[in-house]
Design a protein around this motif. Structure first.
Motif, PDB file in Angstrom:
ATOM      1  N   ALA A  11       0.833  -1.207   0.000  1.00 56.13           N
ATOM      2  CA  ALA A  11       0.000   0.000   0.000  1.00 56.13           C
ATOM      3  C   ALA A  11       0.865   1.253   0.000  1.00 56.13           C
ATOM      4  CB  ALA A  11      -0.909  -0.006   1.231  1.00 56.13           C
ATOM      5  N   VAL A  12       1.876   1.277   0.845  1.00 55.64           N
ATOM      6  CA  VAL A  12       2.762   2.445   0.920  1.00 55.64           C
ATOM      7  C   VAL A  12       3.686   2.481  -0.300  1.00 55.64           C
ATOM      8  CG1 VAL A  12       4.608   3.561   2.225  1.00 55.64           C
ATOM      9  CG2 VAL A  12       2.665   2.536   3.441  1.00 55.64           C
ATOM     10  N   GLY A  13       4.362   1.362  -0.545  1.00 60.85           N
ATOM     11  CA  GLY A  13       5.372   1.319  -1.604  1.00 60.85           C
ATOM     12  C   GLY A  13       4.813   1.659  -2.981  1.00 60.85           C
ATOM     13  N   SER A  14       3.628   1.143  -3.300  1.00 56.67           N
ATOM     14  CA  SER A  14       3.065   1.398  -4.633  1.00 56.67           C
ATOM     15  C   SER A  14       2.734   2.880  -4.798  1.00 56.67           C
ATOM     16  CB  SER A  14       1.825   0.528  -4.868  1.00 56.67           C
ATOM     17  OG  SER A  14       0.804   0.824  -3.925  1.00 56.67           O
ATOM     18  N   THR A  15       2.416   3.536  -3.705  1.00 56.48           N
ATOM     19  CA  THR A  15       2.139   4.974  -3.770  1.00 56.48           C
ATOM     20  C   THR A  15       3.440   5.764  -3.876  1.00 56.48           C
ATOM     21  OG1 THR A  15       0.140   4.550  -2.493  1.00 56.48           O
ATOM     22  CG2 THR A  15       0.847   6.833  -2.662  1.00 56.48           C
ATOM     23  N   VAL A  16       4.481   5.284  -3.197  1.00 51.40           N
ATOM     24  CA  VAL A  16       5.801   5.909  -3.342  1.00 51.40           C
ATOM     25  C   VAL A  16       6.222   5.887  -4.812  1.00 51.40           C
ATOM     26  CG1 VAL A  16       8.267   5.675  -2.812  1.00 51.40           C
ATOM     27  CG2 VAL A  16       6.568   5.399  -0.984  1.00 51.40           C
ATOM     28  N   VAL A  17       6.069   4.734  -5.443  1.00 57.29           N
ATOM     29  CA  VAL A  17       6.458   4.612  -6.863  1.00 57.29           C
ATOM     30  C   VAL A  17       5.784   5.705  -7.691  1.00 57.29           C
ATOM     31  CG1 VAL A  17       6.212   3.182  -8.950  1.00 57.29           C
ATOM     32  CG2 VAL A  17       6.898   2.116  -6.775  1.00 57.29           C
ATOM     33  N   GLN A  18       4.481   5.887  -7.485  1.00 59.16           N
ATOM     34  CA  GLN A  18       3.715   6.784  -8.351  1.00 59.16           C
ATOM     35  C   GLN A  18       3.964   8.259  -8.027  1.00 59.16           C
ATOM     36  OE1 GLN A  18      -0.343   4.945  -9.373  1.00 59.16           O
ATOM     37  NE2 GLN A  18       0.276   3.796  -7.559  1.00 59.16           N
ATOM     38  N   ILE A  19       4.139   8.571  -6.756  1.00 58.47           N
ATOM     39  CA  ILE A  19       4.465   9.967  -6.414  1.00 58.47           C
ATOM     40  C   ILE A  19       5.858  10.311  -6.946  1.00 58.47           C
ATOM     41  CG2 ILE A  19       4.873  11.604  -4.524  1.00 58.47           C
ATOM     42  CD1 ILE A  19       2.796  10.071  -2.865  1.00 58.47           C
ATOM     43  N   ALA A  20       6.779   9.375  -6.797  1.00 60.34           N
ATOM     44  CA  ALA A  20       8.139   9.632  -7.281  1.00 60.34           C
ATOM     45  C   ALA A  20       8.140   9.850  -8.788  1.00 60.34           C
ATOM     46  CB  ALA A  20       9.069   8.473  -6.903  1.00 60.34           C
ATOM     47  N   LYS A  21       7.379   9.059  -9.512  1.00 63.14           N
ATOM     48  CA  LYS A  21       7.284   9.268 -10.966  1.00 63.14           C
ATOM     49  C   LYS A  21       6.639  10.624 -11.274  1.00 63.14           C
ATOM     50  CE  LYS A  21       8.609   7.330 -13.759  1.00 63.14           C
ATOM     51  NZ  LYS A  21      10.029   7.414 -14.277  1.00 63.14           N
ATOM     52  N   ALA A  22       5.573  10.955 -10.538  1.00 66.50           N
ATOM     53  CA  ALA A  22       4.906  12.246 -10.771  1.00 66.50           C
ATOM     54  C   ALA A  22       5.865  13.409 -10.526  1.00 66.50           C
ATOM     55  CB  ALA A  22       3.676  12.371  -9.874  1.00 66.50           C
ATOM     56  N   LYS A  23       6.856  13.200  -9.660  1.00 66.72           N
ATOM     57  CA  LYS A  23       7.831  14.251  -9.329  1.00 66.72           C
ATOM     58  C   LYS A  23       9.052  14.224 -10.242  1.00 66.72           C
ATOM     59  CE  LYS A  23       6.093  16.459  -5.703  1.00 66.72           C
ATOM     60  NZ  LYS A  23       5.918  17.923  -5.660  1.00 66.72           N
ATOM     61  N   GLY A  24       9.082  13.302 -11.210  1.00 69.90           N
ATOM     62  CA  GLY A  24      10.199  13.291 -12.162  1.00 69.90           C
ATOM     63  C   GLY A  24      11.415  12.527 -11.701  1.00 69.90           C
ATOM     64  N   CYS A  25      11.220  11.565 -10.810  1.00 69.56           N
ATOM     65  CA  CYS A  25      12.339  10.730 -10.362  1.00 69.56           C
ATOM     66  C   CYS A  25      12.443   9.487 -11.239  1.00 69.56           C
ATOM     67  CB  CYS A  25      12.133  10.269  -8.916  1.00 69.56           C
ATOM     68  SG  CYS A  25      11.936  11.615  -7.734  1.00 69.56           S
ATOM     69  N   ARG A  26      13.629   8.879 -11.225  1.00 66.22           N
ATOM     70  CA  ARG A  26      13.786   7.524 -11.752  1.00 66.22           C
ATOM     71  C   ARG A  26      13.495   6.590 -10.585  1.00 66.22           C
ATOM     72  NH1 ARG A  26      18.277   3.731 -12.459  1.00 66.22           N
ATOM     73  NH2 ARG A  26      17.496   2.225 -13.980  1.00 66.22           N
ATOM     74  N   VAL A  27      12.688   5.534 -10.819  1.00 62.17           N
ATOM     75  CA  VAL A  27      12.212   4.704  -9.706  1.00 62.17           C
ATOM     76  C   VAL A  27      12.589   3.237  -9.901  1.00 62.17           C
ATOM     77  CG1 VAL A  27      10.209   3.935  -8.391  1.00 62.17           C
ATOM     78  CG2 VAL A  27      10.287   6.269  -9.288  1.00 62.17           C
ATOM     79  N   ILE A  28      13.187   2.672  -8.866  1.00 63.50           N
ATOM     80  CA  ILE A  28      13.460   1.234  -8.823  1.00 63.50           C
ATOM     81  C   ILE A  28      12.655   0.657  -7.671  1.00 63.50           C
ATOM     82  CG2 ILE A  28      15.223  -0.536  -8.472  1.00 63.50           C
ATOM     83  CD1 ILE A  28      17.279   1.629  -9.431  1.00 63.50           C
ATOM     84  N   GLY A  29      11.796  -0.315  -7.973  1.00 68.65           N
ATOM     85  CA  GLY A  29      11.011  -0.950  -6.922  1.00 68.65           C
ATOM     86  C   GLY A  29      11.484  -2.363  -6.681  1.00 68.65           C
ATOM     87  N   SER A  30      11.226  -2.865  -5.482  1.00 68.95           N
ATOM     88  CA  SER A  30      11.470  -4.267  -5.188  1.00 68.95           C
ATOM     89  C   SER A  30      10.169  -4.897  -4.728  1.00 68.95           C
ATOM     90  CB  SER A  30      12.525  -4.394  -4.079  1.00 68.95           C
ATOM     91  OG  SER A  30      12.568  -5.729  -3.602  1.00 68.95           O
TER      92      SER A  30
END
Lengths: 329, 329
Positions: free
Chosen positions: A155-174
């Motif tokens: 729940a937390v991690g999937s939202t981190v992924v999307q906020i980070a993308k919305a902010k223009g970050c490169r995102v690596i998830g596990s």
């Protein structure tokens, strides 16, 4: 008669069904200022494991023999308060039970966003706020950063992924397993590590983070934290949100790369989302905007009926959920 | 002919005398802008262990077969620069050798404080700045805080103790053995833990830090860091300066109390003193004041002669020094 889960005994290590007992709640009249709520959605969250221990922490321990608590969404069915009318949907912390009787000041109306009510237990609620403030305030993620997030299908991690993308970050998830990894990728992650694949996380991360990571959002601790230390860039910021790997373990965390934080001037910061609740308006403003722009997706893993609640909770520790773990009453 | 220590081979784990080789430096004329310095005092510091590895870090690795480098105080004996005259005492990084030939811009005059010249390799030099900026900037120690510092009898730690006392903190130091502990206490520490006493650090710290710690200044890592995590108060700040326990070890750091940093919102920050060199004036101003007020004491452990330098260096890892470890040439 409405029922509730109580804490029957305190677990050592991983909880078992025997630690929980389902009891009938004695019926009682409302006092002045109280409301009666028929719960529709109940939340199970990893932090609840800490409350099962008899240890002073940021939330008090659950009491033995008393109904447990947690986030819940329900419908007001009786009210002796001016603030709420029967029929209104509300959120509160009287979870782990079918019906809650609470003073009106412990009950909040639902925010007015165009989402299903149960979203306020996940992406638009406490887990979402945890992602938002942890990533943007604690870790100070900014455009161009490479962000690594563990439990990225949660729940937390999937939202981190999307906020980070919305902010223009490169995102690596596990995440664990092909299905979860595919979902995290569908959320926009630039690379996904399957930590169940057999490859050590430190090696897998090195292969997709050739220029290192600037931010680590930690939900699990252990091997993931060590991998982040191994690949942190100068000035990297770690927001430590949870350590699900260690909640049920008596084993110490083993870190081989801890000393890198000296030369790399890295920062590791623990945080609790409740420190940021006075800034909830920022959260709802930004999340509302991303929601309208179609930048937020979510997923739910739903268990049906109060009887299944311990199973839902225990599933959090075996990777049983994609997105928010919920119980529908 | 002047001699120098070169790196003969890279150590695995704890260095041995065989890793060092003493060589004659071929004599050469000064080029325009260079000075020749007869070294009087040479510094050995724990961070040099990192430079013996062939690993990219904040300072480049020592080259195999080349003279090693480090802090040094010496007398200019020949100059082809306007900036320095023969007879002048200077500081520079051409250590591990009897004589250094350097461009004048790599040489600094000694600050004008009323101390012995070798103090600029310790309390009034890099180790002192490490204590000052680590405690006050990185860890943000303030009046009333309880400060825990490991290796409190070392060059950095003993200065942390005294700056923290000058700032109105309560100070708990850790050192190895009765003599060192007595010295740390004489510096003003409110409590001292003897980590060689057989009592686990986490237990010993708990006994003297009944209300927890607000700041931890880490010079050693390992068990001390874990004890600080166990007793950190809400919002505690850890300045990670060094981890002498792990420099020579292939074993991971085992932390049992790491997850406390979430509920306690603790911060762990690695740092390098060279990031603060542009603020050296603040350091000399404050330290000069405390020196005049009699608030700074120091101690030195001195080895005589260049031949003894590897022994002095290795002594850092067996607790062989009280105060700054130095070599007098």
């Amino acid at each position: 008669m409405a029922r509730a889960w109580t804490l029957a005994s305190r677990p050592k290590g991983l909880p078992t069904p025997e630690n929980f007992a389902l009891v009938d709640l004695p019926p009682r009249e409302l006092a002045e200022g109280e409301v009666r709520i028929a719960n529709r959605w109940l939340s199970v969250d990893p932090y609840m494991r800490g409350r099962m221990n008899d240890v002073k922490s940021y939330t008090p321990p659950f009491e033995l023999g008393a109904p447990m608590q947690g986030g819940a969404i329900g419908e007001v069915i009786e009210s002796r308060s001016d603030r709420f009318k029967a029929g209104e949907m509300v959120q509160h912390f009287g979870g782990w039970r079918e019906e809650a009787v609470l003073p009106a000041d412990q009950v909040q109306p639902l925010p007015q966003l165009d989402v299903d009510p149960q979203a306020y237990l996940g992406q638009l609620g406490m887990p979402g706020m945890t992602a938002y403030f942890g990533l943007l305030e604690v870790a100070q993620a900014k455009e161009g950063d490479t962000v690594f997030v563990s439990a990225a299908a949660g729940a937390v991690g999937s939202t981190v992924v999307q906020i980070a993308k919305a902010k223009g970050c490169r995102v690596i998830g596990s995440a664990g397993g092909a299905d979860k990894c595919a979902w995290v990728e569908s959320l926009g992650a630039d690379a996904v590590i399957d930590y169940k694949s057999g490859t050590p996380v430190v090696k897998a991360l090195g292969e997709v983070a050739r220029t290192g990571i600037d931010v680590y959002f930690d939900n699990v601790g252990g091997e993931h934290l060590d991998a982040a230390l191994a690949h942190g860039n100068q000035g990297a910021r770690f927001a430590i949100c949870g350590m699900i790997d260690v909640y049920n373990s008596a084993k110490p965390t083993e870190l081989r790369y801890l000393a890198r934080l000296i030369g790399m001037r890295m920062r590791i910061q623990g945080f609790i989302v409740s420190d940021y609740t006075d800034r909830a308006a920022d959260f709802y403003r930004d999340m509302g905007g991303w929601l309208k722009d179609g930048k937020l997706q979510r997923n739910e893993t739903v268990f049906d009926g109060l009887d299944a609640m311990p199973d839902a909770f225990l599933g959090l520790f075996s990777g049983g959920n994609t997105g928010k773990m919920l119980v529908r009453v």
